[in-house]
Write an enzyme that holds these catalytic residues in place. Structure first.
Site, short mmCIF file in Angstrom:
data_model
loop_
_atom_site.label_atom_id
_atom_site.label_comp_id
_atom_site.label_asym_id
_atom_site.label_seq_id
_atom_site.Cartn_x
_atom_site.Cartn_y
_atom_site.Cartn_z
N ASP A 308 -8.89 -6.14 4.54
CA ASP A 308 -8.11 -5.68 3.40
C ASP A 308 -7.73 -4.22 3.68
O ASP A 308 -8.09 -3.64 4.70
CB ASP A 308 -8.91 -5.85 2.10
CG ASP A 308 -7.99 -5.88 0.88
OD1 ASP A 308 -6.84 -5.45 0.99
OD2 ASP A 308 -8.44 -6.32 -0.20
C1 BGC Z 1 -5.64 -5.88 -2.04
C2 BGC Z 1 -5.25 -7.19 -1.39
C3 BGC Z 1 -3.82 -7.12 -0.91
C4 BGC Z 1 -3.68 -5.95 0.05
C5 BGC Z 1 -2.29 -5.81 0.63
C6 BGC Z 1 -5.30 -4.69 -1.15
O1 BGC Z 1 -5.50 -3.48 -1.80
O2 BGC Z 1 -7.02 -5.89 -2.31
O3 BGC Z 1 -5.43 -8.25 -2.29
O4 BGC Z 1 -3.45 -8.33 -0.29
O5 BGC Z 1 -3.99 -4.75 -0.66
O6 BGC Z 1 -1.38 -5.34 -0.27
#
Ligand code: BGC
Length: 766
Positions: A308
């Protein structure tokens, strides 16, 4: 000049690869091996690096994005030629037009299309309730509403449409679905989950994956790679705050948190994203046991694991399991993270340099690096990117079409859940005078929630033109009825936390006098992740005051909840004649709601979670304990505001004749049939859930748990017989010795008010 010289020096030192490049359009497994064998360490590491669009876009003097958004050719060249970056994500800070996406995609893929590179870039996005980052995309209910439909075919359709519109924007990879279990109502991302139940979540999640990826052996140009999020336990944070520790005993990990992921992996989901938090003391991104042993070895996951946002960095800065950034990158990679969402500039460069050094000094083995690259290339091949990462943009004429909008409205219609309707106050009568009030009455943003045109979904300037809010939709639906609007309360952020104030309360009080029915639309400002943290589950008091004032004025009150999570309303519940949980129903939620409350359509949504009555008592429908305790209604009794699966309709189908079609009490196989009959004068959609109670077991059994369900559609006068098939697999639980087992003994199968008994004659191990 100076910049160009530095680029040249970097190319010589870091990135130059003079070897003849292999070019494949549809690489076989052997071709992929040949590709890997031909790659330098730098090129391999680049494949594991994911950067955000901001890292390569053009900016103004203040560092802001240009309008229209444009790729900076020098930044792109450096990312690709020097660092061999394999993936790009995201959108900048707001939704982009189709023309902007086409221009971005043309620039990003130009090096591959002109054969300057031989491995295509994989672009990913969060299209989590429809294509929320392309202007004109179709916006569905958020996942919690989708779960409330209890209709996997709607989830599959949402997946298909979202995939189609992603590809239309040139994007082949969607960071969805969220398969985290919704068992912490304080959590800011509760609305992104499919609710609290593993069976409902597994079936709805699998349907979304089918919709995203299609059923072919490979993923065609109308489908995308799914990304299962966020493996695993992210939603269970003990404090309720985002990205804070969870404690999940192995038994509940196996029984509750794993199943949706395991099934989606079995269905061939191509990618998976990791939990940014800490479970049982180990950060998700450093958990070898979960990522490599369970997911890759035990479940046979063939795709790749992506981190993430900035999560290997967090291993150093937040979780402190790595004393330096370089060691954090190694830790995550060796635990099983194949691609890191680094994702900013210049951090990504440091990541690449650190990783190359780690391979060279043996901290990361070549076998592990090759394994990650192999997985990433496999996904790129499955998506047809080697053939062309650029779609033929002319072939997506259904983007944002009426057909797609109809499907989104259908999903909203089937999700919205009627929780109370005393004195049949609904459907509204055309001769009544109606006041629509509250912060959600005229807000498109509160219908959609976060991940809508912007990350937090708060900015009103990007809303889809032409979408009707609840007040406008009601006026459209009931043109001859007197309908007025008074906001009464507005929501805002104060020091990053939700706050509210009255707006023109006198006007609201005056309006109360002139009307018969007060439709009060309450809820939350859109938010997600850290900005969505809250300090209490109570619905804010000023919004509750609107209800108190309406009841004091002796009016009929219809409460509409636009909630990202169930907020406590036990004090105002008795003051409301009708209560509707609309969740976050999306762009078409206003229209759907107006059709339901005007009686043009019937409610068929059912709660995908237990709605708590008190903010200090959070329990779930499958709590362990005795039937007597559950029914006592006394001190200590299970007593939620509304139970999981609850929801009312105007027209009910009759459920009868629950019986075994066959049963084998030695093998654990059995089938149950049930008759569902619509004797009303309208089409009826009804959910038939099947619950199981294990009366005695080596670990305290749940009072009941869902083992199957079916959403049945019946025309007037129609009768259907539904057959549910089960096996010992549905009876199994984790036993006291930690093993999966269907333990011999008596089980009760419950459908509506009817119960069948099944006596398993012997233990069955798994
Ligand atoms: C979130 C994810 C997301 C990623 C990309 C993160 O902060 O937890 O769910 O897919 O950002 O945008």
């Amino acid at each position: 000049m100076k910049a160009l010289y530095s680029l040249f020096v970097l190319l010589v030192l870091f990135g130059f690869n003079s070897a003849e490049k292999l070019h494949f359009t549809n690489p076989s497994e052997q071709d992929i091996e040949a590709l890997i064998a031909s790659m330098s360490i730098e090129e391999k590491v680049g494949q594991t690096c994911q950067i955000t669009l901001d890292a390569i876009h053009k900016t103004d003097e203040k560092g802001g994005a240009l309008i229209p958004e444009q790729i900076d050719p020098n930044k792109l060249k450096e990312a690709i030629d020097v660092y061999h970056v394999g993936s790009v994500l995201n959108v900048g800070w707001h939704t982009l037009s189709m023309d902007e996406w086409i221009s971005i995609m043309n620039s990003v893929h130009e090096p591959y299309m002109t054969k300057q590179t031989n491995i295509p870039i994989l672009y990913g996005i969060d299209a989590i309730h429809g294509v929320n980052y392309t202007v004109g995309g179709t916006l569905f209910p958020q996942e919690i509403g989708l779960a409330a439909t209890w209709n996997p075919s709607l989830a599959e359709r949402m997946g298909q449409i979202t995939a189609y519109e992603c590809r239309a924007s040139g994007i082949p990879w969607n960071f969805s679905p969220v398969l985290d279990l919704g068992r912490q109502p304080l959590w800011s991302r509760h609305f992104e989950t499919l609710g609290e139940d593993p069976v409902l979540g597994t079936q709805m999640g699998a349907a979304l994956v089918r919709g995203y990826q299609g059923s072919g052996k490979e993923v065609d140009e109308f489908h995308v790679a799914a990304c299962l999020k966020h493996f695993v336990g992210y939603s269970a944070s003990f404090s309720g705050r985002d990205r804070t520790p969870a404690f999940i005993p192995e038994k509940y990990m196996q029984e509750l948190y794993f199943p949706a992921f395991k099934e989606a992996v079995a269905q061939g989901a191509l990618t998976l994203m990791i939990n940014s938090g800490v479970v049982n003391g180990i950060p998700g991104h450093a958990n070898y046991q979960l990522l490599t042993q369970t997911l890759k070895k035990d479940w046979g996951f063939k795709g790749f694991v992506v981190s993430d946002w900035e999560d290997f960095i967090m291993l150093h800065t937040v979780h402190r399991t790595a004393p330096s950034l370089a060691e954090a990158a190694v830790q995550a990679f060796n635990a099983g993270v194949d691609m890191s969402m680094v994702p900013s500039n210049p951090q990504y460069k440091t990541y690449c340099q650190d990783m190359v050094a780690a391979v060279k000094n043996g901290q990361i083995s070549m076998a592990r690096l090759d394994d990650a690259v192999r997985r990433i290339l496999y996904v790129k091949k499955q998506l047809g990117l080697f053939q062309s990462p650029l779609p033929n943009f002319d072939q997506y004429s259904l983007f944002g079409s009426e057909d797609h909008k109809k499907a989104a409205k259908e999903a909203a219609l089937e999700s919205i859940t009627l929780l109370k309707n005393d004195g049949a106050v609904l459907p509204l009568q055309t001769n009544q005078r109606i006041l629509v009030a509250g912060p959600g009455a005229a807000s498109i943003n509160m219908l959609n929630g976060a991940w809508t045109h912007t990350w937090q979904g708060l900015d009103t300037s990007f809303n889809t033109p032409g979408v009707l809010n609840i007040y406008q939709a009601l006026k459209y639906q009931l043109p001859n009825t007197t309908i007025s609007h008074a906001k009464g309360v507005e929501l805002y952020l104060e020091n990053d936390f939700e706050a509210s104030r009255f707006v023109n309360l006198d006007a609201y009080k005056k309006a109360l006098k002139k009307n018969d029915i007060i439709v009060i639309c309450v809820g939350e400002l859109p938010s997600t992740e850290k900005p969505g943290d809250i300090r209490s589950l109570q619905l804010d008091q000023k919004q509750k005051e609107l209800v108190r004032l309406a009841k004091a004025a002796n009016k009929k009150v219809v409460l509409v909840l636009l909630e990202a999570r169930p907020r406590i309303i036990n004090d105002i519940e008795p003051l409301c004649d009708a209560i509707i949980q609309a969740y976050l129903p999306g762009d078409h939620g206003g229209m759907a709601l107006s059709e339901l409350i005007s009686g043009k359509a019937d409610f068929s949504g059912r709660l995908p979670y237990t709605y708590p009555r008190y903010d200090g008592v959070i329990e779930f429908y499958d709590h362990p304990g005795s039937v007597a305790r559950a029914k006592s209604g006394q001190f200590n009794a299970y007593n939620p505001q509304w139970d999981f699966g609850f929801g009312l309709s105007y027209n009910y189908a009759q459920i009868s004749n629950v019986q075994f079609v066959n049963k084998n009490e030695a093998t654990g196989d059995f089938s149950v049939s049930v008759t569902v009959k619509n004797e009303t004068k309208q089409l009826t959609k009804t959910v038939v859930p099947v619950y199981l109670s294990d009366l005695y077991a080596s670990t305290t059994p749940e009072l009941k748990r869902l083992i199957g369900f079916n959403k049945v559609v019946l025309n007037t006068g129609e009768t259907k017989t539904i057959i549910f098939k089960f096996s010992a697999n549905d009876l199994k639980r984790i036993a006291a010795d930690g093993k999966w087992r269907a333990e011999k003994g008596t089980f009760e199968i419950k459908i509506a008010d009817q119960t069948l008994t099944f006596n398993l004659s012997n233990d069955i191990d798994f």
